[in-house]
Design a protein around this motif. Sequence first.
Motif, mmCIF file in Angstrom:
data_model
loop_
_atom_site.group_PDB
_atom_site.id
_atom_site.type_symbol
_atom_site.label_atom_id
_atom_site.label_comp_id
_atom_site.label_asym_id
_atom_site.label_seq_id
_atom_site.Cartn_x
_atom_site.Cartn_y
_atom_site.Cartn_z
ATOM 1 N N UNK A 1 0.833 -1.207 0.000
ATOM 2 C CA UNK A 1 0.000 0.000 0.000
ATOM 3 C C UNK A 1 0.862 1.249 0.000
ATOM 4 N N UNK A 2 1.905 1.264 0.852
ATOM 5 C CA UNK A 2 2.771 2.441 0.950
ATOM 6 C C UNK A 2 3.518 2.691 -0.352
ATOM 7 N N UNK A 3 4.058 1.634 -0.955
ATOM 8 C CA UNK A 3 4.812 1.786 -2.208
ATOM 9 C C UNK A 3 3.888 2.276 -3.328
ATOM 10 N N UNK A 4 2.711 1.661 -3.427
ATOM 11 C CA UNK A 4 1.757 2.063 -4.465
ATOM 12 C C UNK A 4 1.339 3.520 -4.296
ATOM 13 N N UNK A 5 1.047 3.912 -3.054
ATOM 14 C CA UNK A 5 0.624 5.286 -2.791
ATOM 15 C C UNK A 5 1.738 6.280 -3.092
ATOM 16 N N UNK A 6 2.976 5.915 -2.759
ATOM 17 C CA UNK A 6 4.109 6.798 -3.024
ATOM 18 C C UNK A 6 4.280 7.029 -4.521
ATOM 19 N N UNK A 7 4.111 5.968 -5.301
ATOM 20 C CA UNK A 7 4.219 6.086 -6.762
ATOM 21 C C UNK A 7 3.088 6.956 -7.307
ATOM 22 N N UNK A 8 1.867 6.736 -6.816
ATOM 23 C CA UNK A 8 0.720 7.525 -7.278
ATOM 24 C C UNK A 8 0.933 9.007 -6.979
#
Length: 326
Positions: free
Chosen positions: A176-183
Amino acid sequence: MRMSRLQQVQILILLLLLAGVSLIFARNSASFAAWTNLRNILLDATPIVVGAVAMTFVIITRGIDLSIGSIANLSVASAIMLTGVRPEGSMLTETGWAVYPVALAVGMGLGFINGLCITVLRINPLIATLGTMTFYRGIGLHLTEASLISVQGAISWFGRGQFLGLGLPVWLGIAVAVTAAVILSQSVSGRQMLALGGSPRSARETGIGEVKIILVVYALVGLAGACAGLTIVGRVGVLSSELGSGLEFTVITAVVLGGTSLFGGSGSILGSLLGALLLTTIQNGLNLIGADPYHYDVIRGGILIAAVTMDTLASRIAGRTRLSVG
């Protein structure tokens, strides 16, 4: 999008605080640095991390959501009531795999309702989610009759499952954290959130869909609340009326501590992640050294006040800098 100098400094401070706090607790408790305890810290931090990541998006857009804890309670309570079965003569409620999609759908729906209150009814986010916080929790208490419900079955698979030595919730938190950071840093949606929070009027004039963004970010908070509730109940095997109580303040503290401005327009997923880890580490360490449990609330409140003060000062300094440059 690269982090600003201020955000880099805030991340460094958080890392130093996390290291310092860990060293203090390791010196005062022999079990703090044990792998079993470190793994428990990561597991305990996961609901806060997931909630903080979603809350980061909301606060970036100049919003706030006080209902995430109540959503955690109501979404899981609804799923268990709708899909759970209590065998005759058993004290445990048996849950099937349907508990996951039902809880997630309910959580997202509740978050979407928050977004509608803000966009359609034009209610201030603080007032809107303060109202739904009480409303959702009241419904949850009515469904469960404010009693403890012991559960088993599919709901425990995720909360207690492991992969490569770490709990499945930890891997979810990382994803979740990695995906949100990319978004936030690489996508058009992320730039639109930042633009909306930085200057709502300018964002509207450039054609950014304010209503759509707000509905999405609040729905994500609802989804995060459901994930947090499923994780907690899956681990402990009990649905309590206290589920999610205080989660909203812990999540908001983690986000603000991580450098996301309450005035909108700037934020850091990494900062929110580190803020959640710091708060969880402090609670874990205090428990191990036998400190008064009320000390954690005092410390958390002090951290929140300090973080908000720093955010206010940073915003004033940034404003003066823009004026002097202009």
